[in-house]
Design a protein around this motif. Structure first.
Motif, mmCIF file in Angstrom:
data_model
loop_
_atom_site.group_PDB
_atom_site.id
_atom_site.type_symbol
_atom_site.label_atom_id
_atom_site.label_comp_id
_atom_site.label_asym_id
_atom_site.label_seq_id
_atom_site.Cartn_x
_atom_site.Cartn_y
_atom_site.Cartn_z
ATOM 1 N N GLN A 1 37.637 27.077 19.453
ATOM 2 C CA GLN A 1 38.371 26.259 18.440
ATOM 3 C C GLN A 1 38.812 27.212 17.315
ATOM 4 N N LEU A 2 38.620 28.163 17.219
ATOM 5 C CA LEU A 2 38.888 28.656 15.589
ATOM 6 C C LEU A 2 39.677 30.194 16.541
ATOM 7 N N PHE A 3 39.433 31.274 16.536
ATOM 8 C CA PHE A 3 39.443 31.932 17.267
ATOM 9 C C PHE A 3 40.770 32.221 18.556
ATOM 10 N N ALA A 4 40.243 31.545 19.611
ATOM 11 C CA ALA A 4 40.945 31.646 20.964
ATOM 12 C C ALA A 4 42.616 30.089 20.191
ATOM 13 N N ARG A 5 41.865 29.165 19.752
ATOM 14 C CA ARG A 5 43.324 28.475 19.716
ATOM 15 C C ARG A 5 44.652 29.138 18.302
ATOM 16 N N GLN A 6 44.386 30.570 18.090
ATOM 17 C CA GLN A 6 45.046 31.094 17.605
ATOM 18 C C GLN A 6 45.853 32.165 17.925
ATOM 19 N N LEU A 7 45.014 32.414 18.609
ATOM 20 C CA LEU A 7 45.290 34.009 19.170
ATOM 21 C C LEU A 7 45.903 33.386 20.754
ATOM 22 N N ALA A 8 46.079 32.617 21.133
ATOM 23 C CA ALA A 8 46.482 31.906 22.413
ATOM 24 C C ALA A 8 46.778 33.091 23.370
ATOM 25 N N ILE B 1 14.442 19.828 29.955
ATOM 26 C CA ILE B 1 16.291 20.736 30.124
ATOM 27 C C ILE B 1 16.642 21.802 29.129
ATOM 28 N N LEU B 2 16.895 22.751 28.924
ATOM 29 C CA LEU B 2 16.738 23.300 28.179
ATOM 30 C C LEU B 2 18.455 23.143 27.984
ATOM 31 N N GLU B 3 17.997 22.773 26.750
ATOM 32 C CA GLU B 3 19.374 22.670 25.747
ATOM 33 C C GLU B 3 20.384 24.038 25.306
ATOM 34 N N GLU B 4 21.263 23.557 25.447
ATOM 35 C CA GLU B 4 22.121 24.715 24.604
ATOM 36 C C GLU B 4 21.510 25.363 22.791
ATOM 37 N N LEU B 5 21.883 26.953 23.192
ATOM 38 C CA LEU B 5 21.250 27.099 21.580
ATOM 39 C C LEU B 5 21.922 26.964 20.786
ATOM 40 N N GLN B 6 21.165 26.079 19.749
ATOM 41 C CA GLN B 6 21.996 25.773 18.669
ATOM 42 C C GLN B 6 21.712 26.937 17.052
ATOM 43 N N ASP B 7 20.808 26.456 15.999
ATOM 44 C CA ASP B 7 20.446 26.786 15.336
ATOM 45 C C ASP B 7 19.549 28.403 15.706
ATOM 46 N N ASP B 8 19.513 29.575 14.623
ATOM 47 C CA ASP B 8 19.499 30.518 14.980
ATOM 48 C C ASP B 8 18.604 30.689 14.247
ATOM 49 N N PRO B 9 16.567 31.763 14.974
ATOM 50 C CA PRO B 9 16.047 32.526 13.557
ATOM 51 C C PRO B 9 16.346 33.667 13.549
ATOM 52 N N MET C 1 35.639 22.770 14.711
ATOM 53 C CA MET C 1 35.080 22.755 14.055
ATOM 54 C C MET C 1 34.420 21.365 13.033
ATOM 55 N N GLN C 2 32.815 21.457 12.920
ATOM 56 C CA GLN C 2 32.737 20.279 12.610
ATOM 57 C C GLN C 2 32.014 21.084 11.039
ATOM 58 N N GLU C 3 31.981 22.761 10.547
ATOM 59 C CA GLU C 3 30.963 22.451 9.643
ATOM 60 C C GLU C 3 32.533 22.799 8.639
ATOM 61 N N GLN C 4 32.376 23.325 7.450
ATOM 62 C CA GLN C 4 33.055 23.475 6.611
ATOM 63 C C GLN C 4 33.186 25.579 5.535
ATOM 64 N N HIS C 5 31.674 25.338 6.140
ATOM 65 C CA HIS C 5 31.633 27.146 6.365
ATOM 66 C C HIS C 5 30.537 28.060 6.959
ATOM 67 N N ILE C 6 30.795 29.698 7.446
ATOM 68 C CA ILE C 6 30.296 30.309 8.328
ATOM 69 C C ILE C 6 29.016 29.760 7.690
ATOM 70 N N THR C 7 28.301 29.564 8.996
ATOM 71 C CA THR C 7 26.654 29.621 9.014
ATOM 72 C C THR C 7 26.497 30.997 9.604
ATOM 73 N N LEU C 8 24.915 31.575 9.844
ATOM 74 C CA LEU C 8 24.339 32.279 10.436
ATOM 75 C C LEU C 8 24.363 31.532 11.778
ATOM 76 N N MET D 1 28.755 29.144 17.966
ATOM 77 C CA MET D 1 29.214 31.278 18.215
ATOM 78 C C MET D 1 30.223 30.037 19.412
ATOM 79 N N ARG D 2 30.230 29.473 19.812
ATOM 80 C CA ARG D 2 31.141 29.157 21.618
ATOM 81 C C ARG D 2 32.180 28.011 20.488
ATOM 82 N N GLU D 3 31.908 27.535 19.742
ATOM 83 C CA GLU D 3 32.742 26.196 19.148
ATOM 84 C C GLU D 3 33.238 27.957 17.898
ATOM 85 N N LEU D 4 32.970 28.573 17.711
ATOM 86 C CA LEU D 4 33.756 28.998 16.881
ATOM 87 C C LEU D 4 35.016 29.631 17.434
ATOM 88 N N ILE D 5 34.538 30.508 18.502
ATOM 89 C CA ILE D 5 35.497 31.349 19.524
ATOM 90 C C ILE D 5 36.280 30.369 19.728
#
Lengths: 334, 334
Positions: free
Chosen positions: B23-30, A321-329, B1-8, B17-21
């Motif tokens: 759950q945050l951007f698309a929800r506010q800019l629907a 199974i190819l998981e969805e990308l989570q962390d990115d180096p 989004m579960q995270e409190q701060h933006i990460t790389l 990134m999908r969740e950020l877009i």
């Protein structure tokens, strides 16, 4: 411009900014559509449906074998319009420039924008520059917005994808990501790999009107694996990739093995993933292989009715199974 | 989004990134035009000439009395279309987000974008997010590109300006620049001044079809003085400003006197400078003064046939040349 380096005064709206825009940006990007003295450009659009796409670029280093942030910011946005089935017509450009940047370096990047735009047949019709204090901004960030036209005969979309459709890719994956990584020289590795960064318009124009072509996307950030996940999310079909069939260049494979990356998650900047029915798939491959950018095009998988997930069949017949990308180096790859 | 701060990882193309877009951007800019799963948005444009404008925003601090970088990045680009005589229809949005930014703060700014867009009647139809490493980027930079339509009856341009035309301004100048400067709290000064950041559409729509109105511009970076210089450069006419007639709020005047700034060079974000013939000038002032954003509209100068330069007549009858802005003590004001 007399100055050798960008200063905060180049962002203040006054004489220095006027000179920066007139003598550097406008000179490199001259086009009938670019009038630097107007607040908004007036454009003439051909017939068809109007398309819009936008992208930001933060790649580090700013130049890499096969391209730079300038060519990338043109191709990246034009390619998004191309894979959606359209022809890019014009672009707007935003530059966030770091104080202290050598003017000559900025000029090279803007020249590269001009060249890439002219190769893709698009005009830069509006732009804006901001200067941020030294230490913020890392040289320059660009953002481009493209306007395109989708011809009436083109109807692509993920909603058209069906069970049994084939997954095709126009060339080897992971070149851009690996090349930029090597260009950072953080890993003590060197190679003669070039980024695949290029316009995909010849590839998309060749196939976009074939009735059996369902959908196209360019596998940039997150790579081929991420495109497969997006298709799986939207269609609820199982994406089954044929591992050995996926083209990966030998140096990309070696670097990834050494550093523990999977090339399927690395960015391409000149490839197209297409989904097509079995009949059209043969036609797509034949058409692509006649083009300079599609010589290594390959059929790499299909859509199945199984559990919605992305799986890869290995050389020995196993399934992983190819998981969805989570962390990115690899931040700042495009 | 579960995270409190933006990460790389919020910039890598994968799950975060999908969740950020989503759950945050698309929800506010629907909006009906925003499909986060597509590479390019397809838009429907009303009749008229298509206009394009783009702007980048790097204001510090991100929030200030009367607005924030979110409302600013909507109004700024829509206003450029408005002063060129058009109606903004849709926007694209680029965000360059700094690693470590609190998600709640980003969400507030994106909500502010959504609110400003809905107030101006524009849809956000495409967007892109990039995350840059902590230390670069200063919170967030936005870039917006606007598509607008110019009605057939509107013909504005600097080439229409003639000797004897009047210079009009819709309200007091320098509020935004002074307000942002005070919000930085670097000078130990405080005040209850608010930015004038707002949509200028009501002001431009009210007058853009009057035959005697030649040209409009919003005096942002570089302020009123810079607009006058741009007009002088384009027309080779002398711009003669009537100093005492230029509306400047008392707190703006005091702060400028204390710190040695000239309010004529400070940014406004909700004002319009219009050039009109003598007959239309009266009409413009009457129309503007009926609007909430134009109560303090004033006639502040005229175009003469003298040496091409910008001069200001002082209260005591003297004349002083207003030089083009060179160095700037106020970076990151918009």
């Amino acid at each position: 411009m007399q100055e050798q380096h960008i200063t905060l005064a180049h962002g203040n709206g006054g004489r220095f900014m006027r000179e920066l825009i007139e003598q550097l940006f406008a000179r490199q990007l001259a086009s009938p559509g670019l009038d630097t003295s107007s607040d908004a450009a007036t454009i003439q659009l051909p017939d068809g449906r109007v398309m819009l796409s936008t992208d930001g670029f933060t790649v580090k280093p700013l130049r890499f074998p096969g391209g730079d942030i300038g060519s990338l910011c043109v191709h990246g946005t034009c390619n998004d319009i191309a894979v959606a089935g359209g022809d890019p017509v014009c672009l707007t450009l935003n530059a966030f420039i770091e104080e202290g940047m050598p003017v000559a370096e900025l000029e090279q990047l803007v020249a590269s924008i001009g060249l890439a735009a002219s190769e893709s047949g698009v005009q830069i019709v509006a732009g804006d520059t901001k200067v941020v204090p030294h230490g913020e901004g890392s040289g320059v960030y660009f953002a481009t917005t493209g306007i395109g036209i989708r011809p009436a005969g083109v109807t692509l979309g993920m909603d058209r994808i069906r069970e049994g459709d084939q997954v095709l890719v126009s060339g080897p994956v992971g070149d851009h990501g690996t090349c930029v990584m090597l260009a950072r020289e953080e890993f003590g590795l060197r190679g003669d790999l070039r980024s695949d960064a290029a316009s995909v318009l010849p590839l998309t124009r060749a196939i976009r009107e074939l009735p059996g072509v369902r959908f196209m996307r360019d596998p940039t950030r997150g790579g081929l694996a991420t495109v497969c996940h997006e298709i799986m999310h939207a269609t609820h079909l199982e994406v089954v990739l044929d591992g050995p069939a996926i083209p990966v260049r030998e140096p990309v494979q070696s670097v990834c093995e050494m550093l523990g990356y999977d090339p399927l998650f690395l960015a391409c900047e000149g490839r197209v993933v297409a989904i097509a029915d079995a009949h059209a798939a043969d036609e797509v491959l034949a058409l692509w292989r006649e083009l300079p950018g599609g010589i290594d095009a390959a059929r790499i998988g299909q859509l199945g009715a199984g559990t919605p997930r992305v799986v890869i069949e290995t050389e020995l017949g196993g399934r992983r199974i190819l998981e969805e990308l989570q962390d990115d180096p690899l931040p700042r790859i495009c």
